[in-house]
Design a protein around this motif. Structure first.
Motif, mmCIF file in Angstrom:
data_model
loop_
_atom_site.group_PDB
_atom_site.id
_atom_site.type_symbol
_atom_site.label_atom_id
_atom_site.label_comp_id
_atom_site.label_asym_id
_atom_site.label_seq_id
_atom_site.Cartn_x
_atom_site.Cartn_y
_atom_site.Cartn_z
ATOM 1 N N ASN A 29 -58.627 -73.660 123.946
ATOM 2 C CA ASN A 29 -57.807 -73.861 122.752
ATOM 3 C C ASN A 29 -56.326 -74.111 123.015
ATOM 4 O OD1 ASN A 29 -60.195 -73.318 121.446
ATOM 5 N ND2 ASN A 29 -59.634 -71.246 120.821
ATOM 6 N N THR A 72 -55.288 -67.534 120.501
ATOM 7 C CA THR A 72 -54.981 -68.941 120.226
ATOM 8 C C THR A 72 -53.677 -69.073 119.448
ATOM 9 O OG1 THR A 72 -57.339 -69.496 120.180
ATOM 10 C CG2 THR A 72 -55.822 -71.044 119.120
ATOM 11 N N HIS A 76 -49.984 -70.875 120.876
ATOM 12 C CA HIS A 76 -49.327 -72.033 120.266
ATOM 13 C C HIS A 76 -47.995 -71.651 119.623
ATOM 14 C CE1 HIS A 76 -52.309 -75.217 120.845
ATOM 15 N NE2 HIS A 76 -53.197 -74.232 120.830
ATOM 16 N N ILE A 139 -56.835 -74.978 112.086
ATOM 17 C CA ILE A 139 -56.470 -74.814 113.496
ATOM 18 C C ILE A 139 -57.592 -75.345 114.383
ATOM 19 C CG2 ILE A 139 -56.035 -73.105 115.310
ATOM 20 C CD1 ILE A 139 -54.718 -71.358 113.114
ATOM 21 N N GLN A 142 -57.864 -79.199 114.341
ATOM 22 C CA GLN A 142 -56.766 -79.828 115.068
ATOM 23 C C GLN A 142 -56.961 -79.730 116.571
ATOM 24 O OE1 GLN A 142 -53.416 -77.770 113.383
ATOM 25 N NE2 GLN A 142 -53.402 -79.015 111.531
ATOM 26 N N MET A 143 -57.510 -78.608 117.039
ATOM 27 C CA MET A 143 -57.724 -78.444 118.473
ATOM 28 C C MET A 143 -58.836 -79.351 118.988
ATOM 29 S SD MET A 143 -57.160 -74.384 119.176
ATOM 30 C CE MET A 143 -58.433 -73.890 118.008
ATOM 31 N N ARG A 150 -50.873 -83.190 114.911
ATOM 32 C CA ARG A 150 -50.724 -82.091 113.962
ATOM 33 C C ARG A 150 -50.978 -80.740 114.651
ATOM 34 N NH1 ARG A 150 -49.590 -86.222 111.866
ATOM 35 N NH2 ARG A 150 -47.662 -85.339 112.624
ATOM 36 N N ASN A 151 -50.245 -79.724 114.243
ATOM 37 C CA ASN A 151 -50.451 -78.369 114.747
ATOM 38 C C ASN A 151 -49.845 -77.402 113.742
ATOM 39 O OD1 ASN A 151 -50.077 -75.817 116.076
ATOM 40 N ND2 ASN A 151 -50.439 -76.831 118.029
ATOM 41 N N GLU A 225 -44.195 -80.398 115.231
ATOM 42 C CA GLU A 225 -45.604 -80.642 115.536
ATOM 43 C C GLU A 225 -45.747 -81.849 116.462
ATOM 44 O OE1 GLU A 225 -48.578 -80.378 112.272
ATOM 45 O OE2 GLU A 225 -46.805 -80.255 110.982
ATOM 46 N N GLU A 229 -47.198 -82.102 120.249
ATOM 47 C CA GLU A 229 -48.564 -82.619 120.312
ATOM 48 C C GLU A 229 -48.652 -84.120 120.597
ATOM 49 O OE1 GLU A 229 -51.091 -80.768 120.445
ATOM 50 O OE2 GLU A 229 -50.140 -78.877 119.874
#
Length: 258
Positions: A29, A72, A76, A139, A142-143, A150-151, A225, A229
């Motif tokens: 993750n 996780t 992040h 979440i 997005q992972m 995006r995050n 973000e 990312e």
């Protein structure tokens, strides 16, 4: 009070190195971790241990929290402060996690003195001196999407950095000098205006989510973000914005250098 005590005593209290189960979670993750140099990776891991131990965590909407959720989110959140010195978001005491998007009753000023009131669907929220609230399903999705700019974790914790200047998030986190602050305001205004123009025209696309046109605070969070990312794409599309964020966060995600 009883629930709070149960949460404190049940939360894992790891030592370094992190448990192997946690390292497997991070491999799944938080792939960015393996790109960090050994010293920075160790700092991140130590931060995760502190973050998981010291926050009040609560699952909402029937979600039973486990190590995967905590580790996780911690990884992040702390990624964005790796350029700072021992910054574990001490100002954030509580993290609430829903299984999926959730609804709140909200009031929205749409202009002209008109306020719309009703249910609002949320992916996450950040409150001044209050909790960070996140939707786990978002979440996860997005992972799973590699290269996704995006995050939601980075987004909401960017708001917490923004709040360090006062109760109202305005897109201007604490900046060291007046000269840097002036430059920040100029670049952010220019890039915000550019995104607003792009988002008004169908067919045009940007690495920045159009949600960033909501206001300057959301623009900063959305930019954060993309900085972490989709660094290469952001640097290509918005080089001045990228440089401002690189200077503020004191790191370069393209090379994993801090």
């Amino acid at each position: 009070m009883i629930k709070w005590l149960q949460n404190i005593f049940s939360a894992p209290k790891p030592t370094y190195p992190l448990p192997k189960a946690w390292q497997k979670i991070l491999a799944r993750n938080a792939a960015f971790r393996t790109q960090l140099d050994p010293a920075t990776q160790k700092r991140l891991d130590l931060g995760i241990a502190v973050f998981v131990r010291d926050k009040y965590w609560e699952g909402c909407g029937g979600l039973e929290l486990n190590d995967e959720h905590r580790v996780t989110i911690a990884a992040h959140a702390l990624r964005i402060t790796l350029g700072f010195e021992e910054d574990y978001f001490d100002d954030v005491k509580t993290i609430l996690v829903y299984p999926a998007t959730y609804q709140v009753h909200a009031k929205e000023n749409v202009g002209g003195g008109i306020i719309v009131e009703g249910p609002s669907t949320r992916l996450g929220e950040a409150w001044y001196n209050g909790p960070v609230i996140l939707a786990w399903s978002d979440i996860e999705s997005q992972m799973l999407k590699r290269g996704n700019p995006r995050n939601v974790i980075a987004h909401e914790f960017a708001h917490q950095l923004d709040y360090r200047n006062g109760m109202d998030a305005d897109g201007v986190p604490p900046i060291e000098s007046d000269e840097q602050a002036t430059r920040w305001l100029e670049v952010m205004k220019s890039e915000y205006d550019k995104l607003c123009q792009i988002c008004r025209h169908r067919g045009k696309r940007s690495v920045l989510d159009c949600y960033g046109t909501t206001n300057r605070a959301e623009f900063f969070a959305v930019s954060t973000e993309s900085f972490f990312e989709a660094a290469d794409q952001l640097a290509q599309e918005c080089p001045e914005l990228f440089e401002e964020l690189r200077g503020y966060y004191r790191q370069d995600p393209r090379t994993a250098t801090v």
